[in-house]
Design a protein around this motif. Structure first.
Motif, PDB file in Angstrom:
ATOM      1  N   TRP A 412      -4.728  86.775 -21.185  1.00  0.00           N
ATOM      2  CA  TRP A 412      -4.367  87.037 -22.586  1.00  0.00           C
ATOM      3  C   TRP A 412      -5.222  88.180 -23.096  1.00  0.00           C
ATOM      4  O   TRP A 412      -6.440  88.210 -22.863  1.00  0.00           O
ATOM      5  N   SER A 413      -4.605  89.127 -23.818  1.00  0.00           N
ATOM      6  CA  SER A 413      -5.389  90.252 -24.330  1.00  0.00           C
ATOM      7  C   SER A 413      -5.362  90.358 -25.847  1.00  0.00           C
ATOM      8  O   SER A 413      -6.358  90.752 -26.448  1.00  0.00           O
ATOM      9  N   SER A 414      -4.232  90.025 -26.488  1.00  0.00           N
ATOM     10  CA  SER A 414      -4.185  90.124 -27.945  1.00  0.00           C
ATOM     11  C   SER A 414      -2.895  89.505 -28.455  1.00  0.00           C
ATOM     12  O   SER A 414      -1.939  89.312 -27.686  1.00  0.00           O
ATOM     13  N   PRO A 415      -2.824  89.194 -29.758  1.00  0.00           N
ATOM     14  CA  PRO A 415      -1.540  88.781 -30.340  1.00  0.00           C
ATOM     15  C   PRO A 415      -0.563  89.959 -30.321  1.00  0.00           C
ATOM     16  O   PRO A 415      -0.958  91.116 -30.198  1.00  0.00           O
ATOM     17  N   ALA A 416       0.730  89.663 -30.438  1.00  0.00           N
ATOM     18  CA  ALA A 416       1.760  90.701 -30.463  1.00  0.00           C
ATOM     19  C   ALA A 416       2.821  90.325 -31.495  1.00  0.00           C
ATOM     20  O   ALA A 416       2.908  89.166 -31.919  1.00  0.00           O
ATOM     21  N   ARG A 417       3.627  91.307 -31.872  1.00  0.00           N
ATOM     22  CA  ARG A 417       4.674  91.060 -32.855  1.00  0.00           C
ATOM     23  C   ARG A 417       5.723  90.107 -32.303  1.00  0.00           C
ATOM     24  O   ARG A 417       6.047  90.138 -31.117  1.00  0.00           O
ATOM     25  N   ALA A 418       6.239  89.256 -33.174  1.00  0.00           N
ATOM     26  CA  ALA A 418       7.267  88.292 -32.776  1.00  0.00           C
ATOM     27  C   ALA A 418       8.029  87.855 -34.015  1.00  0.00           C
ATOM     28  O   ALA A 418       7.531  87.983 -35.141  1.00  0.00           O
ATOM     29  N   PRO A 419       9.250  87.331 -33.858  1.00  0.00           N
ATOM     30  CA  PRO A 419       9.967  86.749 -35.001  1.00  0.00           C
ATOM     31  C   PRO A 419       9.151  85.661 -35.665  1.00  0.00           C
ATOM     32  O   PRO A 419       8.233  85.088 -35.056  1.00  0.00           O
ATOM     33  N   HIS A 420       9.486  85.322 -36.899  1.00  0.00           N
ATOM     34  CA  HIS A 420       8.670  84.381 -37.674  1.00  0.00           C
ATOM     35  C   HIS A 420       8.633  82.988 -37.054  1.00  0.00           C
ATOM     36  O   HIS A 420       7.699  82.213 -37.287  1.00  0.00           O
ATOM     37  N   ASP A 421       9.668  82.646 -36.259  1.00  0.00           N
ATOM     38  CA  ASP A 421       9.721  81.317 -35.658  1.00  0.00           C
ATOM     39  C   ASP A 421       9.333  81.336 -34.179  1.00  0.00           C
ATOM     40  O   ASP A 421       9.749  80.470 -33.406  1.00  0.00           O
ATOM     41  N   ARG A 435       2.201  93.341 -20.578  1.00  0.00           N
ATOM     42  CA  ARG A 435       3.441  92.659 -20.943  1.00  0.00           C
ATOM     43  C   ARG A 435       3.333  92.125 -22.364  1.00  0.00           C
ATOM     44  O   ARG A 435       2.255  91.751 -22.817  1.00  0.00           O
ATOM     45  N   GLN A 436       4.488  92.074 -23.019  1.00  0.00           N
ATOM     46  CA  GLN A 436       4.586  91.328 -24.261  1.00  0.00           C
ATOM     47  C   GLN A 436       5.472  90.115 -23.999  1.00  0.00           C
ATOM     48  O   GLN A 436       6.476  90.210 -23.287  1.00  0.00           O
ATOM     49  N   VAL A 437       5.082  88.993 -24.576  1.00  0.00           N
ATOM     50  CA  VAL A 437       5.818  87.747 -24.377  1.00  0.00           C
ATOM     51  C   VAL A 437       6.082  87.115 -25.735  1.00  0.00           C
ATOM     52  O   VAL A 437       5.170  86.990 -26.561  1.00  0.00           O
ATOM     53  N   VAL A 438       7.332  86.718 -25.956  1.00  0.00           N
ATOM     54  CA  VAL A 438       7.726  85.985 -27.158  1.00  0.00           C
ATOM     55  C   VAL A 438       8.129  84.586 -26.718  1.00  0.00           C
ATOM     56  O   VAL A 438       8.985  84.427 -25.838  1.00  0.00           O
ATOM     57  N   SER A 439       7.487  83.567 -27.304  1.00  0.00           N
ATOM     58  CA  SER A 439       7.704  82.182 -26.886  1.00  0.00           C
ATOM     59  C   SER A 439       8.270  81.361 -28.034  1.00  0.00           C
ATOM     60  O   SER A 439       7.754  81.402 -29.159  1.00  0.00           O
ATOM     61  N   ALA A 489      12.638  96.326 -26.291  1.00  0.00           N
ATOM     62  CA  ALA A 489      13.511  95.647 -25.341  1.00  0.00           C
ATOM     63  C   ALA A 489      13.700  94.180 -25.724  1.00  0.00           C
ATOM     64  O   ALA A 489      14.818  93.644 -25.648  1.00  0.00           O
ATOM     65  N   ILE A 490      12.630  93.536 -26.147  1.00  0.00           N
ATOM     66  CA  ILE A 490      12.724  92.121 -26.539  1.00  0.00           C
ATOM     67  C   ILE A 490      13.600  91.968 -27.769  1.00  0.00           C
ATOM     68  O   ILE A 490      14.443  91.056 -27.851  1.00  0.00           O
ATOM     69  N   ARG A 491      13.460  92.855 -28.748  1.00  0.00           N
ATOM     70  CA  ARG A 491      14.294  92.775 -29.953  1.00  0.00           C
ATOM     71  C   ARG A 491      15.763  92.951 -29.609  1.00  0.00           C
ATOM     72  O   ARG A 491      16.626  92.240 -30.130  1.00  0.00           O
ATOM     73  N   ALA A 492      16.068  93.901 -28.718  1.00  0.00           N
ATOM     74  CA  ALA A 492      17.463  94.124 -28.325  1.00  0.00           C
ATOM     75  C   ALA A 492      18.029  92.885 -27.625  1.00  0.00           C
ATOM     76  O   ALA A 492      19.186  92.492 -27.866  1.00  0.00           O
ATOM     77  N   PHE A 493      17.237  92.263 -26.776  1.00  0.00           N
ATOM     78  CA  PHE A 493      17.688  91.061 -26.053  1.00  0.00           C
ATOM     79  C   PHE A 493      17.924  89.912 -27.033  1.00  0.00           C
ATOM     80  O   PHE A 493      18.925  89.183 -26.922  1.00  0.00           O
ATOM     81  N   LEU A 494      17.024  89.743 -27.987  1.00  0.00           N
ATOM     82  CA  LEU A 494      17.172  88.667 -28.965  1.00  0.00           C
ATOM     83  C   LEU A 494      18.414  88.857 -29.820  1.00  0.00           C
ATOM     84  O   LEU A 494      19.079  87.895 -30.209  1.00  0.00           O
TER      85      LEU A 494
END
Length: 511
Positions: A412-421, A435-439, A489-494
């Motif tokens: 783990w290196s730092s927080p990253a942007r993600a949707p509110h939920d 890597r960025q990961v949205v969980s 890329a994550i936003r487009a996939f979501l």
């Protein structure tokens, strides 16, 4: 027989009066607690033995015994009593264990063991003896392994302190999360370098010193504040010195330096500095009494039934695991298999990863993983994990669970942007590969959340009330690359995957 009266011999009763009787009753209840919750006792001791962060906990039981021994002269002048209101504290401990077991939070279960043992002591020795033993009873909380949550923020604090000292010394450096780059090399402020174990151990040591060496609260507060701040600052200096040695010499020399100054030797030096500074301000003299027995117990208290209080204590400690076992039988089943979804505008891809990555979810009933690519060349990884129910070693969130497997090279290196939920985090592997990961986490069909405490609360509610315990984790990840932003890329996939709630519910077999 004529003229004679037969008397039936009565079986001898156990004498539960005086110190011997009350300590016997306390021993029976304490033994029952340790036996019934032995799995938690064992897991707590295993953490002490195997984790360097909590190695100091091995010294807490002998220290408590020493603290009690110091108070024996005053205790011998007092008389224990059975005090039924003390069962309230024990009952709170049993309730805390039930909540911790339902939520899958080991720290709460471990703390609950201490509460139950404290409650047994209060109930079977009485309020006066409890006041005499108030500090040893409180100090028992330091047997609980707690503080792992401090590691990520302390990593960032150490990184910022290191950058501050590097700037002062004129060494050019760049920081990204917990990674620092200098002309010499690429450095990581790893979990072991966060200083968490020193801060946690210093807290336990400082509290002991405050009781043994100080009588007044202002001095205690000043001592604790100074000791904790010095621990954090000294760890930042140690990290800076390691990088400075690498800058002035070689990486190998810096590694050798770090091995010399790191560990309990470093902590011992800090302890010596702290004690040498505080020594002139100690205001408790050797031989000072710890308490006044006559003030705590001005007259001999009436004797009450220790047996009845002990029976009430045993009933309370049995109730918690019995309730949890009853509700565990209501778990719903998952579908026999789950499949990766078809996502409009995206096709499955076998493009190799820059560095192998797989999230960690121990004991999952289903784990599916796939890579997707769209017409713009964006590449995203999708993982879906499902449990029919959560329990110890089978959890959505917990130590070692999630995007960065501690047994892999990903950190783990730092927080990253993600949707509110959702939960967003940046992880890094050698290279460096970022890597960025949205969980997303869903428990029993509740709305998706990225909040780990929220997951624990939802899990606790489901297990306590016998509700739907099926749980799903959905992780969407992308690598940072040349001209390819992971978050884009994550936003487009979501946008194309649709309703995360629907995907989670279908994966769990809810709809």
């Amino acid at each position: 027989m004529t003229g004679q009266t037969l008397s039936m011999a009565q079986p001898p009763l156990v004498d539960l009066t005086g110190w011997r009787g009350h300590l016997t009753a306390l021993g029976v209840v304490a033994f029952s607690i340790l036996t019934l919750f032995f799995a938690d006792v064992q897991s707590m001791a295993a953490i002490w033995w195997h984790s360097s962060t909590f190695g100091h906990c091995l010294f807490i039981p002998p220290l408590i015994a020493w603290l009690v021994q110091q108070r024996l002269p005053g205790l011998r002048q007092m008389e224990p009593v059975a005090w039924a209101p003390g069962l309230i504290w024990l009952g709170l401990g049993a309730l805390a264990w039930l909540l911790g077991a339902a939520a899958g939070v080991a720290m709460v279960r471990h703390g609950a063991l201490i509460l139950m043992l404290q409650g047994a002591t209060i109930a079977l020795l009485g309020p006066a003896v409890t006041r005499a033993l108030i500090f040893p009873l409180f100090y028992a909380f330091f047997m609980v392994p707690f503080g792992e949550e401090l590691v990520p923020p302390l990593q960032l604090v150490t990184a910022h302190l290191t950058m501050f000292f590097l700037d002062l010394s004129g060494v050019p450096a760049h920081m990204e999360g917990i990674f620092i780059t200098t002309p010499t090399g690429y450095f990581e402020v790893a979990e072991a370098c966060s200083g968490a174990k020193f801060l946690i151990a210093m807290t336990a040591y400082g509290v002991l010193v405050c009781n043994v060496c100080f009588r007044t609260w202002p001095r205690r507060i000043i001592f604790m504040s100074g000791a904790l701040l010095l621990s954090i600052l000294a760890n930042g200096v140690r990290a800076f010195a390691t990088i400075l040695v690498a800058h002035l010499t070689t990486i190998d020399a810096a590694v050798g330096f770090d091995h010399v100054v790191y560990g309990w030797v470093f902590f011992a030096i800090i302890m010596i500095v702290v004690m040498a500074t505080a020594w002139p301000f100690f205001d408790r003299k050797p031989g000072d009494p710890w308490f006044d027995p006559r003030r705590l117990q001005p007259e001999t208290p009436p004797q009450r039934s220790a047996g009845r209080v002990a029976g009430g204590a045993l009933a309370l400690i049995v109730a918690a695991p019995l309730w949890l076992a009853t509700t565990a039988a209501t778990a719903e089943r998952l579908p026999p298999r789950i499949d990766l979804p078809a996502v409009p505008g995206w096709i499955r891809s076998d493009t190799p990863m820059a560095y192998p990555w797989k999230p960690r979810f121990d004991g999952a009933d289903h784990f599916v993983f796939g890579r997707y690519r769209n017409a713009d060349g964006q590449v995203v990884d999708l993982a879906i994990i499902a449990y029919d129910r959560q329990e110890e070693t089978r959890e959505l969130v917990g130590f070692g669970q999630g995007a960065a497997d501690p047994d892999s090279q990903w950190v783990w290196s730092s927080p990253a942007r993600a949707p509110h939920d959702a939960r967003g985090e940046q992880i890094t592997a050698p290279g460096p590969v970022v890597r960025q990961v949205v969980s997303y986490y869903v428990v029993g069909g509740t709305p998706p959340t990225g909040s780990r405490p929220g997951v624990k609360i939802a899990t606790m509610k489901a297990r306590l009330l016998g509700q739907d315990q099926r749980a799903v984790a959905i992780l969407i990840s992308a690598e940072e690359g040349q001209g390819a932003r992971a978050d884009a890329a994550i936003r487009a996939f979501l946008t194309n995957i649709g309703d995360i709630q629907l995907l989670a519910d279908r994966s769990a077999g809810i709809r």
